[in-house]
Every structure is written in structure tokens, then in C-alpha cells.
Design a protein around this motif. Structure first.
Motif, short mmCIF file in Angstrom:
data_model
loop_
_atom_site.label_atom_id
_atom_site.label_comp_id
_atom_site.label_asym_id
_atom_site.label_seq_id
_atom_site.Cartn_x
_atom_site.Cartn_y
_atom_site.Cartn_z
N ASP A 42 0.80 -1.22 0.00
CA ASP A 42 0.00 0.00 0.00
C ASP A 42 0.83 1.27 0.00
O ASP A 42 0.27 2.37 -0.06
N SER A 43 2.15 1.16 0.06
CA SER A 43 2.97 2.35 -0.13
C SER A 43 2.98 2.75 -1.60
O SER A 43 3.37 3.87 -1.95
N GLN A 44 2.53 1.86 -2.48
CA GLN A 44 2.46 2.16 -3.91
C GLN A 44 1.08 2.66 -4.32
O GLN A 44 0.95 3.57 -5.13
N SER A 45 0.04 2.08 -3.77
CA SER A 45 -1.33 2.50 -4.06
C SER A 45 -2.22 1.99 -2.95
O SER A 45 -2.01 0.87 -2.45
N PHE A 46 -3.21 2.80 -2.55
CA PHE A 46 -4.06 2.39 -1.44
C PHE A 46 -5.49 2.83 -1.69
O PHE A 46 -5.77 4.01 -1.91
N ASP A 47 -6.40 1.84 -1.67
CA ASP A 47 -7.83 2.12 -1.75
C ASP A 47 -8.20 2.96 -2.96
O ASP A 47 -9.00 3.88 -2.88
N GLY A 48 -7.59 2.66 -4.10
CA GLY A 48 -7.91 3.37 -5.34
C GLY A 48 -7.26 4.72 -5.47
O GLY A 48 -7.53 5.45 -6.44
N GLY A 49 -6.41 5.10 -4.53
CA GLY A 49 -5.75 6.40 -4.58
C GLY A 49 -4.25 6.26 -4.48
O GLY A 49 -3.69 5.17 -4.68
N PRO A 50 -3.55 7.34 -4.18
CA PRO A 50 -2.11 7.27 -4.03
C PRO A 50 -1.69 6.39 -2.86
O PRO A 50 -2.49 6.12 -1.96
N GLY A 51 -0.46 5.97 -2.87
CA GLY A 51 0.04 5.10 -1.81
C GLY A 51 0.16 5.83 -0.48
O GLY A 51 0.18 7.06 -0.42
N VAL A 52 0.21 5.06 0.59
CA VAL A 52 0.40 5.61 1.92
C VAL A 52 1.88 5.94 2.07
O VAL A 52 2.73 5.06 2.03
#
Length: 214
Positions: free
Chosen positions: A42-52
Motif C-alpha cells: 500500500d505504499s504504492q497504491s491504497f484504496d484506489g488512490g495514491p500510496g500511503v
């Protein structure tokens, strides 16, 4: 000091934040098993948006920049916790794991004997179980007894069920975890510990069509 410990009001020595523990599990590939596996960085992408972008757990000590035994290194040899982001990420990450499983395998909770979750914090664990409509019988917890032992705490749930006789051979279990990085993962697999007894076969209803067939 040129660098103050991050989140100075929530600084912990390593053993105080993550209780010392170790665990191991043997996984075996079986092409005939209809399992399920999900991993998300999720540092790359999270929940359809940018990563965390926040690592959630901050540690500046060690390495070449701040080696041990150098002036100021002791103050940096602690972890700083970004509690608001940890709460947000755990809650949403566990929910996304659940949604992904339910999309891929509708009603998966009825299929598994146990759901073993990341035991990060009693409040967060309880909230996820409550929001998902689970019970302790389906999703056990040990965070109040063992504290946050990260991955070992999840495997300790499986170990306890093995010792207590809660599981039977070939029962399906689901593991769902999140972590700093941030990253998360979940999978469903049959539990085939050799010492587990088989689950008793339920006798058919005498009045059922199957029982009456000739």
C-alpha cells in the motif's frame, strides 16, 4: 541534536512496543486446493488512490547516519508511532482485506472455521470484529493476554486452537493482517496439522431426500 525522535510524545523502546516473540508455520502448495491469496503493497497504491507515504512506525536510529554508541544515538534508538495514521490504516486495510475476500469468495466467512486477525490493539481489533459482524467464536483474540507480538500473535491464535482442540483436520481458516511499510495480506487455506482429528461427519436427516434415496 539535529534530528529529534519522531512523534516524541509517543516514543517507545523496541521491546515495549512489540513484545518479543517468535513463531513459524509450514505452508505446502497443493494444486488441488481451492484457496485464496491477496497481498497489497500500500505504499504504492491504497484504496484506489495514491500510496500511503507514512511508514507508520518511525525509527531513525542505527544505520550509517546514526550508528549505535555515537553521541545522540540513544535518543534515536526508539520507535515513534504515528497513532492517527496507524488507526486509519488498520481500520481501512482490514476492511479492504475483508471486502476483497468477499468479492472473490462471497460468503467466505461461512466457509472458514476461524478468522485469525492482526492483533495490533484491543480497540482496533474489537472495532473490526464488530463492524464485520463477527463473534469471538469465529474470530478469536489474544491481544489483551499477549500484547502486540505482530505476526507471532496471529500464529499464536492458530496454535491455541490446535492445543485446545477447536480445529479439525482440513478445516479452512482465514488469516488477515496489516503492517507497517505499509502493506497487508490475507489468505484462506485448509489446516492440515497431522495431529488434528477429522471433523465428525454429520448424520443425514432421516427425513431428507438423500437419506430416503434407494
Amino acid at each position: 541534536m539535529d534530528h529529534a525522535p519522531p512523534f516524541g510524545k509517543s516514543v517507545w523502546a523496541s521491546p515495549a512496543l512489540f513484545s518479543d516473540a517468535a513463531a513459524a508455520v509450514v505452508l505446502e502448495r497443493d494444486e488441488d486446493v481451492d484457496g485464496l491469496l491477496l497481498y497489497s503493497r500500500d505504499s504504492q497504491s491504497f484504496d484506489g488512490g495514491p500510496g500511503v507515504s507514512d511508514p507508520l512506525i518511525h525509527f531513525l536510529g542505527g544505520g550509517n547516519d546514526h550508528p549505535a554508541a555515537r553521541p545522540g544515538s540513544a535518543e534515536l534508538a526508539c520507535y515513534g508511532m504515528n497513532a492517527p495514521e496507524i488507526t486509519r490504516y488498520y481500520s481501512r486495510g482490514m476492511t479492504l482485506n475483508h471486502q476483497a475476500l468477499n468479492d472473490a469468495r462471497p460468503g467466505y466467512l461461512d466457509e472458514v472455521a476461524r478468522l485469525y486477525t492482526h492483533q495490533a490493539n484491543p480497540t482496533l481489533v474489537d472495532a473490526f470484529i464488530r463492524e464485520t459482524g463477527l463473534s469471538e467464536r469465529k474470530a478469536p483474540s489474544n491481544v489483551r493476554q499477549l500484547g502486540n507480538t505482530v505476526t507471532p500473535s496471529t500464529l499464536a491464535l492458530l496454535h491455541a486452537d490446535h492445543i485446545n482442540g477447536t480445529l479439525a483436520f482440513d478445516d479452512r481458516a482465514c488469516f488477515s493482517v496489516v503492517g507497517s511499510g505499509p502493506e497487508r495480506g490475507t489468505f484462506i487455506a485448509p489446516i492440515r496439522i497431522p495431529t488434528l482429528p477429522p471433523r465428525p461427519v454429520e448424520a443425514p436427516d432421516p427425513g431428507s431426500r438423500q437419506a430416503c434415496a434407494r
